[in-house]
Motif scaffolding. Structure first.
Motif, PDB file in Angstrom:
ATOM      1  N   GLY A  35     -16.953  -3.713 -95.914  1.00  0.00           N
ATOM      2  CA  GLY A  35     -18.168  -4.523 -96.092  1.00  0.00           C
ATOM      3  C   GLY A  35     -18.540  -5.311 -94.687  1.00  0.00           C
ATOM      4  N   ALA A  36     -17.806  -5.017 -93.603  1.00  0.00           N
ATOM      5  CA  ALA A  36     -17.985  -5.495 -92.165  1.00  0.00           C
ATOM      6  C   ALA A  36     -19.015  -4.574 -91.470  1.00  0.00           C
ATOM      7  N   THR A  37     -19.705  -5.141 -90.682  1.00  0.00           N
ATOM      8  CA  THR A  37     -20.521  -4.293 -89.636  1.00  0.00           C
ATOM      9  C   THR A  37     -19.892  -4.041 -88.365  1.00  0.00           C
ATOM     10  N   PRO A  38     -19.517  -2.646 -88.062  1.00  0.00           N
ATOM     11  CA  PRO A  38     -18.883  -2.217 -86.847  1.00  0.00           C
ATOM     12  C   PRO A  38     -19.630  -2.385 -85.544  1.00  0.00           C
ATOM     13  N   VAL A  39     -19.383  -2.796 -84.616  1.00  0.00           N
ATOM     14  CA  VAL A  39     -20.141  -2.793 -83.398  1.00  0.00           C
ATOM     15  C   VAL A  39     -19.412  -2.103 -82.350  1.00  0.00           C
ATOM     16  N   ALA A  40     -19.590  -0.897 -81.739  1.00  0.00           N
ATOM     17  CA  ALA A  40     -18.954  -0.363 -80.912  1.00  0.00           C
ATOM     18  C   ALA A  40     -18.891  -0.869 -79.177  1.00  0.00           C
ATOM     19  N   MET A  41     -17.911  -1.031 -78.608  1.00  0.00           N
ATOM     20  CA  MET A  41     -18.031  -1.618 -77.377  1.00  0.00           C
ATOM     21  C   MET A  41     -16.977  -1.558 -76.751  1.00  0.00           C
ATOM     22  N   PRO A  42     -16.726  -1.352 -75.382  1.00  0.00           N
ATOM     23  CA  PRO A  42     -15.438  -1.355 -74.868  1.00  0.00           C
ATOM     24  C   PRO A  42     -14.511  -2.602 -74.576  1.00  0.00           C
ATOM     25  N   PRO A  43     -13.224  -2.564 -74.301  1.00  0.00           N
ATOM     26  CA  PRO A  43     -12.565  -3.939 -74.367  1.00  0.00           C
ATOM     27  C   PRO A  43     -12.981  -4.904 -73.420  1.00  0.00           C
ATOM     28  N   ALA A  44     -13.575  -4.340 -72.215  1.00  0.00           N
ATOM     29  CA  ALA A  44     -14.173  -5.558 -71.075  1.00  0.00           C
ATOM     30  C   ALA A  44     -15.189  -6.143 -71.462  1.00  0.00           C
ATOM     31  N   GLN A  45     -16.155  -5.778 -72.570  1.00  0.00           N
ATOM     32  CA  GLN A  45     -17.237  -6.475 -73.111  1.00  0.00           C
ATOM     33  C   GLN A  45     -17.127  -7.267 -74.299  1.00  0.00           C
ATOM     34  N   VAL A  46     -15.865  -7.334 -74.748  1.00  0.00           N
ATOM     35  CA  VAL A  46     -15.632  -7.859 -76.148  1.00  0.00           C
ATOM     36  C   VAL A  46     -15.501  -9.432 -76.149  1.00  0.00           C
ATOM     37  N   THR A  47     -14.921 -10.087 -75.085  1.00  0.00           N
ATOM     38  CA  THR A  47     -14.673 -11.479 -75.033  1.00  0.00           C
ATOM     39  C   THR A  47     -15.950 -12.048 -74.880  1.00  0.00           C
ATOM     40  N   GLU A  48     -16.866 -11.712 -73.998  1.00  0.00           N
ATOM     41  CA  GLU A  48     -18.286 -12.218 -73.856  1.00  0.00           C
ATOM     42  C   GLU A  48     -18.975 -11.806 -75.008  1.00  0.00           C
ATOM     43  N   ALA A  49     -18.784 -11.022 -75.834  1.00  0.00           N
ATOM     44  CA  ALA A  49     -19.669 -10.641 -77.001  1.00  0.00           C
ATOM     45  C   ALA A  49     -19.183 -11.817 -78.152  1.00  0.00           C
ATOM     46  N   ILE A  50     -17.964 -11.883 -78.174  1.00  0.00           N
ATOM     47  CA  ILE A  50     -17.426 -12.988 -79.139  1.00  0.00           C
ATOM     48  C   ILE A  50     -17.887 -14.162 -78.775  1.00  0.00           C
ATOM     49  N   ALA A  51     -17.863 -14.799 -77.481  1.00  0.00           N
ATOM     50  CA  ALA A  51     -18.143 -16.099 -77.026  1.00  0.00           C
ATOM     51  C   ALA A  51     -19.738 -16.269 -77.150  1.00  0.00           C
ATOM     52  N   LYS A  52     -20.672 -15.354 -77.183  1.00  0.00           N
ATOM     53  CA  LYS A  52     -21.945 -15.473 -77.310  1.00  0.00           C
ATOM     54  C   LYS A  52     -22.421 -15.510 -78.706  1.00  0.00           C
ATOM     55  N   GLY A  53     -21.610 -15.023 -79.739  1.00  0.00           N
ATOM     56  CA  GLY A  53     -21.846 -14.780 -81.035  1.00  0.00           C
ATOM     57  C   GLY A  53     -22.505 -13.549 -81.428  1.00  0.00           C
ATOM     58  N   VAL A  54     -22.291 -12.420 -80.696  1.00  0.00           N
ATOM     59  CA  VAL A  54     -22.775 -11.275 -80.922  1.00  0.00           C
ATOM     60  C   VAL A  54     -22.112 -10.434 -81.801  1.00  0.00           C
ATOM     61  N   VAL A  55     -20.641 -10.766 -81.850  1.00  0.00           N
ATOM     62  CA  VAL A  55     -19.891 -10.166 -83.213  1.00  0.00           C
ATOM     63  C   VAL A  55     -18.934 -11.514 -83.434  1.00  0.00           C
TER      64      VAL A  55
END
Length: 345
Positions: free
Chosen positions: A185-205
């Motif tokens: 029931g989650a929405t997967p978002v593909a991205m490499p490890p280097a982008q994950v921290t910023e994506a979480i910090a910005k609320g993208v995921v």
């Protein structure tokens, strides 16, 4: 006769010089990967491996590292970079190139590999030797290992059961885990490890599927607070397979004695290096987040069973894909489970 004798002496001398030249040949391997240079894959595995090859070759084997995709491109392109000679050796995840290595995905399905880097790596290497060599015929495969098992790290919402996955966005490392997250029931978002921290910090995921090993070098621990993982005695809920691939022509061009050194130090010895380091990194990361007051949830028995039940659809989808490609998915999956079972004893 005298002329023939001289000619023979000249040929013998040339042969000796050729042999001595080959024996004196030095090589510097260009090694590329997608994590920072401080990550365990370089600092604790590949660099010590290179050092060992250097010692065994009396300094004739050297390595030059290109971490964090310094040769350009994306992690999904690493397999092509080594195949085309942009790099001599890469460490990458076959799953980053979705659909390119379909047989390998049998190891990434829910409930297959045992938890842990060492046991998962040994199972993956055995499976590779028996069933995946054709899939990697364009490469010299130096190692194949598991990532220790799928963990979920979230910023604001703790996960305890399948129901908690509904409606959240999570980074996924490969197609198989993306399917698993969707099934939950989650929405997967593909991205490499280097982008994950910023994506979480910005609320993208809202969080990420990522193993403990990458948590600290990518600073993922600084933007997450909740961590969800498999119980030690059960197979993992999902996995990412990782490989060390060498350019086939580069390997074939090596003199025999350097080939022997590469062969001696790679394969199962390199797989076990990864496994031990991954298990140590998992302990270190887990201890660090606990000391920082984070919540680490080991999914309970009944909740684990419910999750695996809900993820059966992922296995069915993979079997259907395999059949469409004339791959005997049932046989591959049975073999993957048997390789894993041997390591779970």
């Amino acid at each position: 006769m005298k002329t023939l004798k001289i000619r023979g002496q000249v040929l013998a001398a040339l042969a000796l010089l050729t042999t001595q030249s080959a024996m004196a040949q030095e090589v510097t391997f260009k090694i590329a990967h997608f994590l920072p240079g401080v990550a365990a894959t370089q600092k604790a595995v590949l660099q010590p491996w290179c050092d060992e090859m250097g010692q065994l070759s009396n300094g004739r084997i050297k390595c030059q590292f290109y971490p964090s995709m310094q040769l350009g491109g994306t992690p999904a392109q690493l397999a092509d970079q080594v195949k085309n000679g942009v790099a001599d050796i890469v460490w990458t995840a076959p799953g980053y190139s979705a659909g390119r290595f379909p047989r390998t995905e049998a190891l990434e399905l829910p409930g297959v590999l045992p938890l842990g880097g060492l046991s998962g790596g040994r199972a993956a290497w055995e499976f590779y030797g028996q069933h995946l060599q054709t899939e990697y015929k364009d490469y010299k495969v130096l190692a194949m290992h598991g990532d220790g098992g799928m963990n979920i790290h979230t910023a604001k919402k703790p996960l305890n059961s399948a129901a908690d996955f509904k409606g959240i966005k999570l980074r996924s490392p490969n197609r198989t885990i993306a399917r698993s997250l969707t099934a939950l029931g989650a929405t997967p978002v593909a991205m490499p490890p280097a982008q994950v921290t910023e994506a979480i910090a910005k609320g993208v995921v809202d969080g990420a599927s990522a193993v403990w090993e990458v948590l600290l070098p990518t600073k993922l621990d600084e933007v997450t607070k909740y961590h969800f993982e498999t119980p030690a005695e059960r197979p993992v809920m999902g996995a990412t397979i990782l490989v060390v691939l060498m350019n086939k022509q580069k390997y074939e061009s090596l003199p025999a004695d350097l080939k022997a050194i590469v062969d001696k130090t790679s394969g199962l010895p390199l797989v076990e290096r990864y496994g031990k380091v991954w298990d140590e990194a998992a302990v270190a990361a887990r201890n660090k987040v606990k000391a920082a007051g984070h919540v680490v949830t080991v999914v309970s028995g009944s909740n684990y069973d419910a999750i695996l039940k809900q993820l059966e659809v992922v296995e069915k989808e993979w079997l259907a894909d395999a059949k469409s490609k004339n791959i005997d998915g049932e046989a591959l999956l049975a073999a993957a489970r048997e390789a894993a079972r041997k390591q779970s004893r």
